[in-house]
Write a protein that holds these residues in place. Structure first.
Motif, PDB file in Angstrom:
ATOM      1  N   GLU A  41       1.451   0.281   2.298  1.00 26.55           N
ATOM      2  CA  GLU A  41       0.431  -0.691   1.933  1.00 26.55           C
ATOM      3  C   GLU A  41       1.070  -1.994   1.443  1.00 26.55           C
ATOM      4  OE1 GLU A  41      -2.989   2.425   0.448  1.00 26.55           O
ATOM      5  OE2 GLU A  41      -1.348   1.892  -0.914  1.00 26.55           O
ATOM      6  N   VAL A  44       2.238  -3.975   4.395  1.00 22.09           N
ATOM      7  CA  VAL A  44       1.120  -4.636   5.073  1.00 22.09           C
ATOM      8  C   VAL A  44       0.777  -5.928   4.343  1.00 22.09           C
ATOM      9  CG1 VAL A  44      -1.373  -4.491   5.534  1.00 22.09           C
ATOM     10  CG2 VAL A  44       0.123  -2.565   6.132  1.00 22.09           C
ATOM     11  N   MET A  58      -4.316  -6.997  14.365  1.00 22.12           N
ATOM     12  CA  MET A  58      -3.917  -5.623  14.048  1.00 22.12           C
ATOM     13  C   MET A  58      -2.734  -5.171  14.914  1.00 22.12           C
ATOM     14  SD  MET A  58      -5.678  -4.079  11.577  1.00 22.12           S
ATOM     15  CE  MET A  58      -5.724  -2.341  11.961  1.00 22.12           C
ATOM     16  N   VAL A  76      -4.864   0.491   7.077  1.00 19.43           N
ATOM     17  CA  VAL A  76      -5.737  -0.654   6.823  1.00 19.43           C
ATOM     18  C   VAL A  76      -7.131  -0.182   6.400  1.00 19.43           C
ATOM     19  CG1 VAL A  76      -6.899  -2.608   7.955  1.00 19.43           C
ATOM     20  CG2 VAL A  76      -4.425  -2.300   8.196  1.00 19.43           C
ATOM     21  N   GLU A  80      -8.890  -1.349   3.130  1.00 18.66           N
ATOM     22  CA  GLU A  80     -10.175  -2.038   3.226  1.00 18.66           C
ATOM     23  C   GLU A  80     -11.183  -1.414   2.256  1.00 18.66           C
ATOM     24  OE1 GLU A  80     -12.609  -3.985   6.887  1.00 18.66           O
ATOM     25  OE2 GLU A  80     -12.002  -1.895   7.140  1.00 18.66           O
ATOM     26  N   VAL A  85      -7.938  -5.703   1.858  1.00 21.17           N
ATOM     27  CA  VAL A  85      -7.946  -6.402   3.142  1.00 21.17           C
ATOM     28  C   VAL A  85      -9.340  -6.273   3.746  1.00 21.17           C
ATOM     29  CG1 VAL A  85      -5.484  -5.958   3.615  1.00 21.17           C
ATOM     30  CG2 VAL A  85      -7.207  -4.379   4.487  1.00 21.17           C
ATOM     31  N   ARG A  87     -11.136  -6.283   7.860  1.00 23.97           N
ATOM     32  CA  ARG A  87     -10.977  -6.436   9.307  1.00 23.97           C
ATOM     33  C   ARG A  87     -12.116  -7.302   9.822  1.00 23.97           C
ATOM     34  NH1 ARG A  87      -9.893  -0.236  10.901  1.00 23.97           N
ATOM     35  NH2 ARG A  87     -11.209   0.040   9.079  1.00 23.97           N
ATOM     36  N   CYS A  99      -6.661  -8.541  10.733  1.00 20.97           N
ATOM     37  CA  CYS A  99      -6.627  -8.004   9.384  1.00 20.97           C
ATOM     38  C   CYS A  99      -6.333  -9.184   8.462  1.00 20.97           C
ATOM     39  CB  CYS A  99      -5.545  -6.940   9.252  1.00 20.97           C
ATOM     40  SG  CYS A  99      -5.441  -6.212   7.603  1.00 20.97           S
TER      41      CYS A  99
END
Length: 153
Positions: A41, A44, A58, A76, A80, A85, A87, A99
């Motif tokens: 994470e 990301v 993505m 993700v 989320e 984050v 999308r 993302c």
């Protein structure tokens, strides 16, 4: 005909397997025990923070992290649900999915950055010599480039 590894190559290969597994487990533990993020994470969020508008497609995110699309989708989705984050349809062509890092995601990254950097320093940088660290980095740059030229199916 297979050219088997000699004893020294085999020892080095096994050290690499054990060392990288132990390193990533320790980095993940350090992050999880002191923040609400795991290493995947955190990575990301780092990639998103370095991107324009803190947003990446993505597929580009998965490629940059060397994760399968399925794995990045699951990561993700978890992020989320936590509000780190979001999308959204791709702004480039509308066919893909982007993302985007939220303000909460950025705050989580900022809070975790010191923990992660201290962990990397303690667990790797301060253990090996500068020459060894350079050799590791240069060696894996070549490994990554060679694999990029001949990717697995």
């Amino acid at each position: 005909m297979t050219e088997w590894l000699d004893l020294e190559q085999q020892r080095q290969w096994r050290s690499l397997l054990t060392g990288t597994s132990a390193l990533f487990a320790a980095l993940n533990h350090d992050l999880e025990s002191q923040t609400d993020l795991g290493l995947n994470e955190y990575e990301v969020l780092v990639r998103l923070s370095e991107s324009p508008e803190r947003t990446l497609r993505m597929s580009v995110l998965a490629e940059g992290l060397v994760h399968s699309r399925s794995r990045i989708t699951h990561t993700v989705a978890r992020m989320e649900r936590r509000g780190l984050v979001r999308r959204q349809p791709s702004t480039c062509d509308g066919r893909g999915v982007d993302c985007a890092m939220t303000d909460a995601g950025y705050a989580a990254l900022v809070a975790a950055a010191r923990v992660h950097v201290d962990s990397v320093r303690t667990r790797l940088v301060d253990i090996v010599t500068p020459a060894e660290l350079a050799a590791i980095g240069e060696g894996f740059e070549r490994v990554a480039a060679a694999i990029a030229e001949d990717p697995p199916d």
